[in-house]
Motif scaffolding. Sequence first.
Motif, short mmCIF file in Angstrom:
data_model
loop_
_atom_site.label_atom_id
_atom_site.label_comp_id
_atom_site.label_asym_id
_atom_site.label_seq_id
_atom_site.Cartn_x
_atom_site.Cartn_y
_atom_site.Cartn_z
N GLU A 121 0.83 -1.20 0.00
CA GLU A 121 0.00 0.00 0.00
C GLU A 121 0.87 1.27 0.00
O GLU A 121 0.55 2.25 -0.68
CB GLU A 121 -0.92 -0.02 1.22
N ALA A 122 1.98 1.22 0.73
CA ALA A 122 2.90 2.36 0.77
C ALA A 122 3.53 2.60 -0.60
O ALA A 122 3.66 3.74 -1.05
CB ALA A 122 3.98 2.14 1.81
N GLU A 123 3.90 1.52 -1.31
CA GLU A 123 4.48 1.66 -2.65
C GLU A 123 3.46 2.24 -3.62
O GLU A 123 3.79 3.12 -4.43
CB GLU A 123 4.98 0.31 -3.15
N LYS A 124 2.22 1.79 -3.54
CA LYS A 124 1.16 2.33 -4.40
C LYS A 124 0.92 3.81 -4.11
O LYS A 124 0.80 4.62 -5.02
CB LYS A 124 -0.13 1.53 -4.18
N MET A 125 0.89 4.18 -2.83
CA MET A 125 0.69 5.56 -2.43
C MET A 125 1.85 6.44 -2.91
O MET A 125 1.65 7.54 -3.42
CB MET A 125 0.55 5.67 -0.91
N ALA A 126 3.09 5.95 -2.76
CA ALA A 126 4.27 6.71 -3.20
C ALA A 126 4.23 6.96 -4.69
O ALA A 126 4.52 8.07 -5.16
CB ALA A 126 5.55 5.98 -2.81
N LYS A 127 3.86 5.96 -5.46
CA LYS A 127 3.79 6.10 -6.92
C LYS A 127 2.72 7.12 -7.32
O LYS A 127 2.96 7.99 -8.16
CB LYS A 127 3.52 4.76 -7.59
N SER A 128 1.55 7.05 -6.71
CA SER A 128 0.47 7.97 -7.11
C SER A 128 0.76 9.40 -6.65
O SER A 128 0.50 10.34 -7.39
CB SER A 128 -0.88 7.49 -6.58
N THR A 129 1.32 9.59 -5.46
CA THR A 129 1.60 10.94 -5.00
C THR A 129 2.81 11.52 -5.72
O THR A 129 2.91 12.73 -5.88
CB THR A 129 1.82 11.01 -3.48
N GLY A 130 3.73 10.68 -6.17
CA GLY A 130 4.90 11.14 -6.92
C GLY A 130 4.55 11.55 -8.34
O GLY A 130 5.39 12.09 -9.05
N GLN A 131 3.33 11.30 -8.77
CA GLN A 131 2.89 11.64 -10.12
C GLN A 131 1.67 12.56 -10.09
O GLN A 131 0.83 12.52 -10.97
CB GLN A 131 2.58 10.36 -10.90
N SER A 132 1.59 13.36 -9.03
CA SER A 132 0.45 14.28 -8.92
C SER A 132 0.90 15.56 -8.22
O SER A 132 1.92 15.60 -7.55
CB SER A 132 -0.70 13.62 -8.16
N LEU A 133 0.10 16.60 -8.41
CA LEU A 133 0.38 17.90 -7.83
C LEU A 133 -0.89 18.43 -7.18
O LEU A 133 -1.95 18.42 -7.79
CB LEU A 133 0.82 18.87 -8.95
N GLY A 158 -2.26 28.62 -11.47
CA GLY A 158 -1.29 27.76 -12.13
C GLY A 158 -1.89 26.87 -13.17
O GLY A 158 -3.12 26.69 -13.23
N GLU A 159 -1.03 26.34 -14.02
CA GLU A 159 -1.45 25.39 -15.02
C GLU A 159 -0.32 24.40 -15.27
O GLU A 159 0.85 24.72 -15.08
CB GLU A 159 -1.87 26.07 -16.31
N VAL A 160 -0.68 23.22 -15.71
CA VAL A 160 0.30 22.21 -16.08
C VAL A 160 0.38 22.19 -17.60
O VAL A 160 -0.65 22.03 -18.28
CB VAL A 160 -0.10 20.81 -15.55
N VAL A 161 1.59 22.40 -18.12
CA VAL A 161 1.82 22.32 -19.56
C VAL A 161 2.38 20.93 -19.85
O VAL A 161 3.46 20.59 -19.40
CB VAL A 161 2.80 23.42 -20.04
N ARG A 162 1.60 20.15 -20.58
CA ARG A 162 1.97 18.75 -20.87
C ARG A 162 3.02 18.69 -21.98
O ARG A 162 2.96 19.46 -22.93
CB ARG A 162 0.76 17.95 -21.32
N THR A 163 3.95 17.79 -21.85
CA THR A 163 4.97 17.61 -22.89
C THR A 163 4.67 16.39 -23.74
O THR A 163 3.89 15.55 -23.40
CB THR A 163 6.37 17.46 -22.26
N ILE A 165 0.55 14.50 -13.14
CA ILE A 165 1.69 15.06 -13.86
C ILE A 165 2.63 13.93 -14.21
O ILE A 165 2.54 12.83 -13.65
CB ILE A 165 2.43 16.13 -13.03
N LYS A 166 3.55 14.20 -15.15
CA LYS A 166 4.57 13.21 -15.50
C LYS A 166 5.88 13.94 -15.77
O LYS A 166 5.89 15.17 -15.92
CB LYS A 166 4.13 12.38 -16.69
N GLY A 167 6.97 13.21 -15.82
CA GLY A 167 8.27 13.80 -16.08
C GLY A 167 8.25 14.63 -17.35
O GLY A 167 7.71 14.20 -18.37
#
Length: 102
Positions: free
Chosen positions: A9-21, A97-102, A69-71
Amino acid sequence: RKNRLGKGEAEKMAKSTGQSLSGIALWPRLLLDGDEKIQVNSRSYPNGGHQKSHWQTVLPIMAATPVSIKGGDEVIVNVDFDVPSDVLRPPSYKLDGEVVRT
């Protein structure tokens, strides 16, 4: 353990929070004179490194739910900050703010 996530569950949470703002972290910096010689910095200025401080990080929430968001994506933030000359009126700020997608 009480109030702990399991490893999966911690790994899933880390992945989702690491890809969001959801907000932008701000560290207060006060300039107390016109020459900017008297400063109060909540983080090491100008590089933002850790330092001992009682000041809390300010975290304005930028969206009702986290934005994916993504890299390579860019986050563009416009700041409107007003410091009134009347010391009885508090400063105010607005962030857009806005996210500009690449």
